[in-house]
Scaffold this motif. Sequence first.
Motif, PDB file in Angstrom:
ATOM      1  N   ILE A  72       0.845  -1.189   0.000  1.00  0.00           N
ATOM      2  CA  ILE A  72       0.000   0.000   0.000  1.00  0.00           C
ATOM      3  C   ILE A  72       0.884   1.243   0.000  1.00  0.00           C
ATOM      4  CG2 ILE A  72      -1.752   1.302   1.273  1.00  0.00           C
ATOM      5  CD1 ILE A  72      -2.745  -1.365   2.410  1.00  0.00           C
ATOM      6  N   TRP A  73       0.634   2.133  -0.964  1.00  0.00           N
ATOM      7  CA  TRP A  73       1.460   3.321  -1.135  1.00  0.00           C
ATOM      8  C   TRP A  73       0.686   4.587  -0.762  1.00  0.00           C
ATOM      9  CZ3 TRP A  73       6.390   4.328  -1.496  1.00  0.00           C
ATOM     10  CH2 TRP A  73       6.814   5.598  -1.912  1.00  0.00           C
ATOM     11  N   VAL A  74       1.376   5.497  -0.044  1.00  0.00           N
ATOM     12  CA  VAL A  74       0.789   6.773   0.368  1.00  0.00           C
ATOM     13  C   VAL A  74       1.598   7.902  -0.269  1.00  0.00           C
ATOM     14  CG1 VAL A  74      -0.017   8.161   2.299  1.00  0.00           C
ATOM     15  CG2 VAL A  74       0.225   5.678   2.575  1.00  0.00           C
ATOM     16  N   HIS A  75       0.955   8.724  -1.062  1.00  0.00           N
ATOM     17  CA  HIS A  75       1.623   9.763  -1.848  1.00  0.00           C
ATOM     18  C   HIS A  75       2.112  10.918  -0.991  1.00  0.00           C
ATOM     19  CE1 HIS A  75      -1.844  12.454  -1.449  1.00  0.00           C
ATOM     20  NE2 HIS A  75      -2.611  11.400  -1.690  1.00  0.00           N
ATOM     21  N   GLY A  76       2.847  11.826  -1.622  1.00  0.00           N
ATOM     22  CA  GLY A  76       3.340  13.021  -0.954  1.00  0.00           C
ATOM     23  C   GLY A  76       2.364  14.179  -1.057  1.00  0.00           C
ATOM     24  N   TYR A  82      -2.041   8.559  -8.470  1.00  0.00           N
ATOM     25  CA  TYR A  82      -1.517   8.348  -9.813  1.00  0.00           C
ATOM     26  C   TYR A  82       0.003   8.485  -9.877  1.00  0.00           C
ATOM     27  CZ  TYR A  82      -6.015   7.926 -12.179  1.00  0.00           C
ATOM     28  OH  TYR A  82      -7.240   7.474 -12.622  1.00  0.00           O
ATOM     29  N   GLU A  83       0.625   9.089  -8.854  1.00  0.00           N
ATOM     30  CA  GLU A  83       2.079   9.225  -8.876  1.00  0.00           C
ATOM     31  C   GLU A  83       2.764   7.852  -8.911  1.00  0.00           C
ATOM     32  OE1 GLU A  83       3.381  11.155  -5.235  1.00  0.00           O
ATOM     33  OE2 GLU A  83       3.803   9.218  -4.338  1.00  0.00           O
ATOM     34  N   PHE A  84       2.061   6.808  -8.472  1.00  0.00           N
ATOM     35  CA  PHE A  84       2.676   5.487  -8.356  1.00  0.00           C
ATOM     36  C   PHE A  84       2.260   4.542  -9.479  1.00  0.00           C
ATOM     37  CE2 PHE A  84       4.097   1.687  -5.910  1.00  0.00           C
ATOM     38  CZ  PHE A  84       5.315   2.181  -5.487  1.00  0.00           C
ATOM     39  N   ALA A  85       1.498   5.028 -10.453  1.00  0.00           N
ATOM     40  CA  ALA A  85       0.914   4.148 -11.469  1.00  0.00           C
ATOM     41  C   ALA A  85       1.958   3.384 -12.276  1.00  0.00           C
ATOM     42  CB  ALA A  85       0.007   4.950 -12.400  1.00  0.00           C
ATOM     43  N   ASP A  86       2.972   4.062 -12.773  1.00  0.00           N
ATOM     44  CA  ASP A  86       3.976   3.388 -13.603  1.00  0.00           C
ATOM     45  C   ASP A  86       4.762   2.355 -12.801  1.00  0.00           C
ATOM     46  OD1 ASP A  86       3.210   4.861 -15.803  1.00  0.00           O
ATOM     47  OD2 ASP A  86       4.761   6.371 -15.549  1.00  0.00           O
ATOM     48  N   LEU A  87       5.105   2.692 -11.566  1.00  0.00           N
ATOM     49  CA  LEU A  87       5.846   1.761 -10.719  1.00  0.00           C
ATOM     50  C   LEU A  87       4.977   0.570 -10.344  1.00  0.00           C
ATOM     51  CD1 LEU A  87       7.549   4.432  -8.497  1.00  0.00           C
ATOM     52  CD2 LEU A  87       8.742   2.926 -10.077  1.00  0.00           C
ATOM     53  N   ALA A  88       3.683   0.806 -10.145  1.00  0.00           N
ATOM     54  CA  ALA A  88       2.777  -0.282  -9.789  1.00  0.00           C
ATOM     55  C   ALA A  88       2.741  -1.341 -10.881  1.00  0.00           C
ATOM     56  CB  ALA A  88       1.380   0.275  -9.536  1.00  0.00           C
ATOM     57  N   LYS A  89       2.738  -0.914 -12.128  1.00  0.00           N
ATOM     58  CA  LYS A  89       2.720  -1.872 -13.240  1.00  0.00           C
ATOM     59  C   LYS A  89       3.932  -2.798 -13.178  1.00  0.00           C
ATOM     60  CE  LYS A  89       0.457   1.539 -16.232  1.00  0.00           C
ATOM     61  NZ  LYS A  89       0.651   2.424 -17.416  1.00  0.00           N
ATOM     62  N   VAL A 328      12.597  10.806  -5.130  1.00  0.00           N
ATOM     63  CA  VAL A 328      13.478   9.775  -5.689  1.00  0.00           C
ATOM     64  C   VAL A 328      12.765   8.957  -6.754  1.00  0.00           C
ATOM     65  CG1 VAL A 328      14.874   7.747  -5.147  1.00  0.00           C
ATOM     66  CG2 VAL A 328      14.761   9.634  -3.526  1.00  0.00           C
ATOM     67  N   HIS A 329      11.530   8.556  -6.490  1.00  0.00           N
ATOM     68  CA  HIS A 329      10.858   7.641  -7.433  1.00  0.00           C
ATOM     69  C   HIS A 329      10.572   8.313  -8.778  1.00  0.00           C
ATOM     70  CE1 HIS A 329       7.209   9.459  -5.508  1.00  0.00           C
ATOM     71  NE2 HIS A 329       6.720   9.365  -6.721  1.00  0.00           N
ATOM     72  N   TYR A 330      10.583   9.649  -8.808  1.00  0.00           N
ATOM     73  CA  TYR A 330      10.429  10.363 -10.072  1.00  0.00           C
ATOM     74  C   TYR A 330      11.779  10.591 -10.746  1.00  0.00           C
ATOM     75  CZ  TYR A 330       9.416  14.209 -13.290  1.00  0.00           C
ATOM     76  OH  TYR A 330       9.321  15.008 -14.389  1.00  0.00           O
ATOM     77  N   GLU A 331      12.778  10.971  -9.963  1.00  0.00           N
ATOM     78  CA  GLU A 331      14.093  11.276 -10.531  1.00  0.00           C
ATOM     79  C   GLU A 331      14.868  10.031 -10.937  1.00  0.00           C
ATOM     80  OE1 GLU A 331      16.620  14.101  -8.581  1.00  0.00           O
ATOM     81  OE2 GLU A 331      14.921  15.088  -7.604  1.00  0.00           O
TER      82      GLU A 331
END
Length: 350
Positions: A72-76, A82-89, A328-331
């Motif tokens: 389970i992910w909690v955004h900033g 949606y910030e985690f969508a690509d990583l979730a895949k 970090v997860h974006y950069e």
Amino acid sequence: MRLLLFLLFFGFSSLLLWSQESPSHPVNIKAKYDSARVDFTQFEKKHGGFVHTKNVKMHYLEWGNPRHTPFIWVHGSFTNAYEFADLAKELVQKRYYVIAIDYYGHGQTPIPTHDVSLYHIADDINTLMSVKKLPKAVIGGWSRGGFIATAFYDAYPEKVLGLVLEDGGSVATNTHYHQLPDSTLNAQVKSIFTDRFASATFDTEFEAYKAYYDYSSSGTQFELLAWLGKDSEGKWTIGAGVEKLFHMRNEVEFKETILRPTKASLFGKSMSLIEPKIIYRNLHVPLLIIDPTSPNDLFPFEKDNAALQQQHSKFITHKIYPNTGHNVHYEKPKEFLEDITAFLKRVAGP
């Protein structure tokens, strides 16, 4: 697609319009918007959902098989699920079940009418887990989301398989800032508000979409629609009411949250007063600390993180990302995913 925010202290953001210079080739932005609406609806039908908690009707996204290890992910601050969508895949392909929530005032989750705190969101996550019949899960979060993950562990330690804290949640927020001379702190806070732009408002969702559309990229960018919502006057904007919730609408509130948190909103107070050293005194699950460092480090807590890791060397993995900003997860998504995957494998076992 570029993020729609620049993160400052505490995950606080100034919401800026992208430059609306005419693109080198014509873009039928109305057609893009109409397609985005279709794409967004289809994506939500496949991945979106809502859960009614004691506090709010909370929106979430989910991917993968619920029989696999749940994460389970909690955004900033000022972002959303949606910030985690690509990583979730990517994680789904590695046999993990991923849920990303929207907390108060973000995405499609409204701000409750009663006072709420980080711990109220922890309660919401607990309700979601009960509805999904998840006895335990790995809980992760970025920035303010990391502190929510820490609050969840404090409230429901028996429901945590492991923790991922990306530049937030492992060290008290005020540890560094209370050590600054008054002149330095005042200058830093003043600089935030001196060049700050107010969040723009629009009469229609289309106008807001048009303003934030990234003309240097392509596609419908339907994720933009997850950022947009109405303020109290019915205007379309981003993050309506969130600065009030955080108690950070101006310099006075900003410094109160740091120096006199009892004057802050309950939400701001809970952010300032949470103390990971106490919460993790009896840590009993694996914990991954993702710690970016840079000359203008938002949370310069590497020494405190190292000390926490030494205290709980059996459980804590401390990963430092040199020359990396707050997100970090974006950069560095590749490195982030590698570290997350290795950690989840450790938690889930063979």
